[in-house]
Scaffold this motif. Structure first.
Motif, PDB file in Angstrom:
ATOM      1  N   ASP A 128       0.843  -1.200   0.000  1.00 62.41           N
ATOM      2  CA  ASP A 128       0.000   0.000   0.000  1.00 62.41           C
ATOM      3  C   ASP A 128       0.876   1.247   0.000  1.00 62.41           C
ATOM      4  O   ASP A 128       2.067   1.192   0.318  1.00 62.41           O
ATOM      5  CB  ASP A 128      -0.905   0.010   1.235  1.00 62.41           C
ATOM      6  CG  ASP A 128      -2.125   0.913   1.071  1.00 62.41           C
ATOM      7  OD1 ASP A 128      -2.320   1.465  -0.036  1.00 62.41           O
ATOM      8  OD2 ASP A 128      -2.884   1.059   2.036  1.00 62.41           O
ATOM      9  N   VAL A 130       0.187   5.740   0.701  1.00 59.02           N
ATOM     10  CA  VAL A 130      -0.764   6.803   1.032  1.00 59.02           C
ATOM     11  C   VAL A 130      -0.098   8.138   0.744  1.00 59.02           C
ATOM     12  O   VAL A 130       1.005   8.410   1.221  1.00 59.02           O
ATOM     13  CB  VAL A 130      -1.201   6.741   2.518  1.00 59.02           C
ATOM     14  CG1 VAL A 130      -2.123   7.898   2.858  1.00 59.02           C
ATOM     15  CG2 VAL A 130      -1.851   5.408   2.833  1.00 59.02           C
ATOM     16  N   ALA A 137      -4.953   6.621  -1.506  1.00 54.54           N
ATOM     17  CA  ALA A 137      -4.275   5.390  -1.129  1.00 54.54           C
ATOM     18  C   ALA A 137      -4.158   4.462  -2.324  1.00 54.54           C
ATOM     19  O   ALA A 137      -4.848   4.620  -3.332  1.00 54.54           O
ATOM     20  CB  ALA A 137      -5.028   4.712   0.011  1.00 54.54           C
TER      21      ALA A 137
END
Length: 143
Positions: A128, A130, A137
């Motif tokens: 991931d 952000v 995201a």
């Protein structure tokens, strides 16, 4: 998403940056690092390289002993060398294009054989990302 880590020669920092921008990379990070790569073990190749490096490193301001010590420490692997580490987050589909841009900008053919010391590229999965400013995201956060 993938993270590409590219370790390149310091003198190739500008060329790498230009190649990444030309390849459409929106952002990346570059830091100074120290390291060393694989050692060459062929005695003939080492001697040829030593002669070449000694001839390149000598001028009217150089001390012969200092230059020889530096060249020897380079060839026996006891010395770290400055490099630049680029970190780039990319979409999976863009990995081959970005790798080719980095490799093309850094392929020199210097050294013993073609390209020894030109760098290394690592590709790793990223779970991931952000973007702090917007809160985006995942894939939306990297480009």
């Amino acid at each position: 998403m993938k993270e590409i880590l590219a370790v390149v020669r310091m003198k190739k920092t500008g060329a790498t940056k230009k190649a990444l921008v030309a390849a459409g990379v929106a952002g990346f990070t570059a830091v100074k690092v120290l390291g060393r790569g694989n050692l060459v073990t062929d005695p003939k190749a080492i001697e040829e390289c030593k002669e070449k490096l000694l001839s390149m490193g000598m001028d009217e301001f150089s001390e012969a002993g200092d230059t020889e010590k530096m060249v020897t420490s380079f060839l026996d692997g006891s010395r770290f060398f400055p490099r630049r580490l680029f970190t780039i987050l990319v979409h999976d589909d863009d990995v081959p294009r970005i790798i080719e841009a980095i490799a093309g900008a850094n392929r020199t053919g210097y050294g013993i054989g073609d390209g020894i010391g030109d760098g290394t590229i690592f590709v790793m999965p990223v779970s991931d990302a952000v973007r702090v400013r917007t809160g985006e995201a995942g894939e939306a956060a990297i480009w």
